[in-house]
Design an enzyme around this catalytic site. Structure first.
Site, PDB file in Angstrom:
ATOM      1  CG  HIS A 264     -46.382  -1.505  15.421  1.00 50.07           C
ATOM      2  ND1 HIS A 264     -46.584  -0.691  14.337  1.00 50.07           N
ATOM      3  CD2 HIS A 264     -47.034  -0.940  16.464  1.00 50.07           C
ATOM      4  CE1 HIS A 264     -47.354   0.331  14.705  1.00 50.07           C
ATOM      5  NE2 HIS A 264     -47.630   0.213  15.988  1.00 50.07           N
TER       6      HIS A 264
ATOM      7  N   GLY B 191      -6.574   0.802   4.227  1.00 45.39           N
ATOM      8  CA  GLY B 191      -8.016   1.119   4.295  1.00 45.39           C
ATOM      9  C   GLY B 191      -8.484   1.823   3.034  1.00 45.39           C
TER      10      GLY B 191
ATOM     11  N   GLY C 155     -25.111  12.187  -9.424  1.00 46.00           N
ATOM     12  CA  GLY C 155     -25.073  10.762  -9.081  1.00 46.00           C
ATOM     13  C   GLY C 155     -24.959  10.617  -7.573  1.00 46.00           C
TER      14      GLY C 155
ATOM     15  N   GLY D  12       3.894   0.091  -5.329  1.00 46.36           N
ATOM     16  CA  GLY D  12       4.263  -1.155  -5.997  1.00 46.36           C
ATOM     17  C   GLY D  12       3.967  -1.110  -7.483  1.00 46.36           C
TER      18      GLY D  12
ATOM     19  CG  ASP E 191     -13.820   1.222  -6.716  1.00 50.31           C
ATOM     20  OD1 ASP E 191     -14.695   0.386  -6.393  1.00 50.31           O
ATOM     21  OD2 ASP E 191     -13.729   2.351  -6.189  1.00 50.31           O
TER      22      ASP E 191
ATOM     23  N   GLY F 235     -22.659  16.905 -11.440  1.00 50.23           N
ATOM     24  CA  GLY F 235     -22.954  15.470 -11.376  1.00 50.23           C
ATOM     25  C   GLY F 235     -23.982  15.197 -10.297  1.00 50.23           C
TER      26      GLY F 235
ATOM     27  CB  THR G 201     -11.132   5.140  -1.817  1.00 47.01           C
ATOM     28  OG1 THR G 201     -10.061   5.291  -2.753  1.00 47.01           O
ATOM     29  CG2 THR G 201     -12.200   6.185  -2.093  1.00 47.01           C
ATOM     30  CB  CYS G 202     -13.824   2.439   1.781  1.00 40.76           C
ATOM     31  SG  CYS G 202     -14.931   2.079   3.134  1.00 40.76           S
TER      32      CYS G 202
ATOM     33  CD  GLU H 163      -2.586   1.714   0.353  1.00 40.40           C
ATOM     34  OE1 GLU H 163      -3.395   0.913  -0.125  1.00 40.40           O
ATOM     35  OE2 GLU H 163      -2.452   2.888  -0.066  1.00 40.40           O
TER      36      GLU H 163
END
Ligand code: NAI
Length: 460
Positions: free
Chosen positions: A437, A44, A181, A119, A306, A179, A46-47, A39
């Site tokens: 309920h 961890g 979205g 890497g 992704d 955007g 982006t999230c 890494e």
């Protein structure tokens, strides 16, 4: 590579420590495989650092602001004095940092070889990081995505993506969001809750265009009520910025002035300059195509998250990472059904869906039935003073193939919805299950009761 590079052999070398990569590392280690996880930024990805977790913290702070502002509706008189962005950011950062520490602990305890650095794939089975050559019987590409911009629209100053917007130290007076979205709607919601004047510019005819059309309509109604301005079917032409203003022009000739422009036009795969193509890995418009077992065209090389065409969601990445670890360990896991992956947009009101939209179901199955249960009939939603609905799509006389929900907090209802769609339940099966309920979850139960022909607090 330096001549004295140390050689390290692993069962699995994973490039990228985001949701897909670290899930693969943890599951591989559980299965007794020797794992290296590479890494270049923070474990961890982006999230955890610039996506799901910090944005949802901002959205929660926004909800707190709305509660203070709207308290009088509930007979609680409060005054919203100000939004202290330093305080908001400290809260948000503390959530991220706690989760980051927890994750680092998990990786360490699992005895994963965590390699910090950038890497590059050097041949099909080797990842080079600085002066280390990590060789793996298997290599997993999990390098994630970046916030895209448009040609000629340079990010900087008052023009930013979600990444910079997460660290704002002031509340902008006026924001244009490019955007409509998922990211656009979530940030529009946060900014509005914090008091900004917000205008969304969306090229397609509706907001959250990937959702069922009825959801878009209801979200637009809710945003109108919140005085979030949106221009759909509006194409961006250009933007210029000065010291104190950014001016956005649309193809229609209209121009909009704001303190900042948030660009939320999608995320692109991070695959450039990483040696993928040189190693023989086929790319398609930058993405890494895989088969359903997440194998790339090169033997022993897998891809997750992704960079793999499809939904760019953290939970898809987790699932794919786990899948690949189990595949490598020889467990022959069941292929992931992409249509069963739940989707939640955490704006106010929240949007949550799983399975096919009405239009998709009609195209795929022809004969379908739909039912919309209005939250007006749901006690808990009335208590929360939220509007929305649960929409079900079923094959005629067959299983439920799509669930679409909108309303405050409705994201939390996605769990049951995904079991219903995933297990191909018929409305009659769900109708037999008693829902508590008064909960919003009851709305799901009632929608199924109605579709099974025995409505309680609804019309058939
Ligand atoms: P998106 O694909 O959801 O939305 C981008 C929007 O920008 C589209 O509606 C598109 O029509 C519009 N657009 C593109 N070019 C335009 C132009 N020239 N003028 C006007 N509008 C234009 O992508 P978004 O929102 O950037 O999110 C990226 C990814 O991150 C998505 O896959 C999303 O699912 C994921 N994500 C998921 C979240 C969640 O699960 N809650 C939260 C945030 C992001």
């Amino acid at each position: 590579m330096s001549a004295d590079a140390a050689a390290d052999d692993y069962d699995v070398v994973i490039l990228g420590g985001g949701s897909g990569g670290y899930a693969c590392a943890l599951r591989s280690a559980q299965l007794g495989l020797r794992v290296a996880l590479v890494e270049k930024g923070k474990l961890g990805g982006t999230c955890l650092h610039v996506g799901c977790i910090p944005t949802k913290a901002l959205l929660h702070a926004g909800e707190v602001a709305d509660m203070a502002r709207d308290g009088a509706h509930f007979g609680v008189h409060a005054t919203l004095e100000s939004i202290d962005m330093a305080g908001v950011n400290a809260y948000k950062d503390s959530v991220v940092s706690r989760a980051h520490k927890g994750l680092q602990g998990l990786v360490k305890a699992a005895k994963i070889d965590y390699v910090e650095g950038s890497g590059v794939l050097d041949g099909p089975r080797t990842v080079v990081v600085g002066d280390r050559r990590l060789t793996g019987t298997n290599v997993v590409l999990a390098t994630g995505s970046y916030a895209k911009s448009l040609p000629g629209l340079e990010i900087g100053g008052r023009i930013m993506t979600s990444e910079q917007a997460l660290t704002l130290d002031f509340v902008p007076g006026r924001v244009v969001v490019l955007g409509g979205g998922v990211i656009g709607c979530e940030f529009a919601s946060v900014f509005r809750s914090f008091g900004s004047e917000v205008t969304i510019v969306e090229a397609l005819p509706r907001l959250v265009a990937a959702e069922d059309e009825a959801i878009s309509k209801q979200l637009e109604r809710a945003f109108r009520k919140r005085k979030i301005v949106f221009k759909t079917g509006a194409r961006f032409a250009g933007a210029t910025q000065a010291d104190d203003v950014v001016t956005v022009t649309l193809e229609s000739g209209e121009s909009l002035e704001a303190d900042l422009l948030l660009v939320a036009v999608g995320r692109g795969p991070v695959t450039d300059g990483l040696g993928y193509e040189a190693a023989g890995v086929r790319l398609d418009r930058g993405f890494v195509p895989t088969d359903e077992r997440l194998r790339t065209n090169v033997e022993g090389v897998y891809a997750v998250g992704d960079i793999v065409p499809g939904l760019q969601l953290a939970h898809r990445g987790f699932a794919q990472g786990i899948f690949v670890a189990e595949e490598i360990a020889g467990l022959s896991p069941t292929v992931i059904d992409e249509t069963g992956i739940p989707r939640v947009t955490y704006c106010d009101p929240e949007v949550a869906s799983v399975g096919l939209t009405e239009a998709q179901a009609r195209e795929k199955h022809g004969d379908i039935e739909t039912y919309e249960y209005n939250l007006g009939g749901n006690g808990k939603s009335q208590i929360l003073a939220t509007q929305g609905f649960v929409k079900l799509v079923r094959r005629t006389d067959g299983p439920v193939v799509g669930v679409h929900m909108i309303g405050a907090r409705m994201g939390e209802q996605i769990g049951e919805a995904q079991l219903i769609v995933g297990w191909e339940a018929h409305p009659e099966d769900v109708a037999g299950l008693v829902h508590a309920h008064p909960t919003q979850n009851e709305a799901l139960g009632e929608a199924h009761l109605a579709l099974a022909g025995k409505p309680l607090h609804a019309h058939a």
